[in-house]
Design an enzyme around this catalytic site. Structure first.
Site, PDB file in Angstrom:
ATOM      1  N   CYS A  29       6.960  14.702  -2.499  1.00  6.04           N
ATOM      2  CA  CYS A  29       7.608  13.420  -2.806  1.00  6.04           C
ATOM      3  C   CYS A  29       9.059  13.579  -3.254  1.00  6.04           C
ATOM      4  CB  CYS A  29       6.845  12.689  -3.903  1.00  6.04           C
ATOM      5  SG  CYS A  29       5.163  12.259  -3.498  1.00  6.04           S
ATOM      6  N   HIS A  47       5.444   7.458  -9.069  1.00  3.17           N
ATOM      7  CA  HIS A  47       4.700   7.196  -7.836  1.00  3.17           C
ATOM      8  C   HIS A  47       3.236   6.977  -8.200  1.00  3.17           C
ATOM      9  CE1 HIS A  47       3.158   7.284  -3.861  1.00  3.17           C
ATOM     10  NE2 HIS A  47       2.655   8.496  -3.924  1.00  3.17           N
ATOM     11  N   HIS A  49      -0.771   5.660  -6.635  1.00  2.00           N
ATOM     12  CA  HIS A  49      -1.682   5.278  -5.569  1.00  2.00           C
ATOM     13  C   HIS A  49      -2.560   4.125  -6.061  1.00  2.00           C
ATOM     14  CE1 HIS A  49      -0.830   9.555  -4.373  1.00  2.00           C
ATOM     15  NE2 HIS A  49      -0.468   8.861  -3.314  1.00  2.00           N
ATOM     16  N   GLU A  70       4.637 -15.009 -14.935  1.00  2.00           N
ATOM     17  CA  GLU A  70       5.224 -14.552 -16.199  1.00  2.00           C
ATOM     18  C   GLU A  70       5.656 -13.091 -16.166  1.00  2.00           C
ATOM     19  OE1 GLU A  70       6.637 -14.751 -20.104  1.00  2.00           O
ATOM     20  OE2 GLU A  70       6.189 -16.329 -18.665  1.00  2.00           O
ATOM     21  N   HIS A 120      -1.037   2.966   1.067  1.00  2.00           N
ATOM     22  CA  HIS A 120      -0.769   4.208   0.332  1.00  2.00           C
ATOM     23  C   HIS A 120      -0.558   3.955  -1.152  1.00  2.00           C
ATOM     24  CE1 HIS A 120       1.550   8.239   0.181  1.00  2.00           C
ATOM     25  NE2 HIS A 120       1.449   7.778  -1.044  1.00  2.00           N
TER      26      HIS A 120
END
Length: 161
Positions: A29, A47, A49, A70, A120
């Site tokens: 990543c 990151h 999932h 909100e 993903h």
């Protein structure tokens, strides 16, 4: 985690320091995180999932959209009456192959603090880890709420009457 457990990379992705454990490798990543650092001057990128993020990509075409919720106020620069938009990019077999489409999405959606990856998850950033965490929590709530609203027949991208 200790400092000796981490990689240090520059904004071009060049590894400056390696962890003391030679079995550790740089995350696939890394190019995606670097996009947010370079293109948005982010101080932290997360990151996830998250199931909420994944489901949000299934009900969104080019972007996830909502308004008048909100938790939108927890996203920097977004107010209750605004239209919050998060770009959705298509997934690939390897995360590192997402770098170019993520960079394009970041450029095309300058107000977003996240990019969703279809089927993903999501990449979220902020000026520091506190803001990135706040954004991640708010986005995750909004993704889940909008999916549920869709199930109930509401369009979260339309101004309520």
């Amino acid at each position: 985690l200790l400092a000796e457990d981490m990689f240090t990379v520059d904004l071009d992705g060049k590894v400056l320091n390696h962890p003391s454990d030679p079995s550790l490798k740089l995350s696939a990543c890394a190019p995606l995180f670097l996009n947010a650092f370079r293109l948005r001057d982010a101080g932290a990128v997360l990151h996830s999932h998250s199931e909420n993020a994944l489901l949000a990509t299934l009900i969104s075409e080019e972007a996830f959209r909502c308004t008048h919720l909100e938790m939108m106020k927890g996203i920097t620069g977004v107010g209750y009456h605004d239209l919050l938009e998060v770009p959705v990019i298509e997934n690939t077999a390897h995360e590192c192959d997402l770098a170019d489409s993520m960079a394009d999405a970041i450029r095309a959606w300058p107000k977003a603090h996240a990019v969703l990856v279809r089927r993903h998850g999501v990449y979220v950033w902020g000026q520091d880890w506190v803001q990135a965490k706040t954004h991640a929590e708010c986005y995750d709530y909004l993704f889940g709420a909008v999916v549920r609203m869709r199930q109930l027949g509401f369009d979260a991208s339309r101004t309520p009457s």
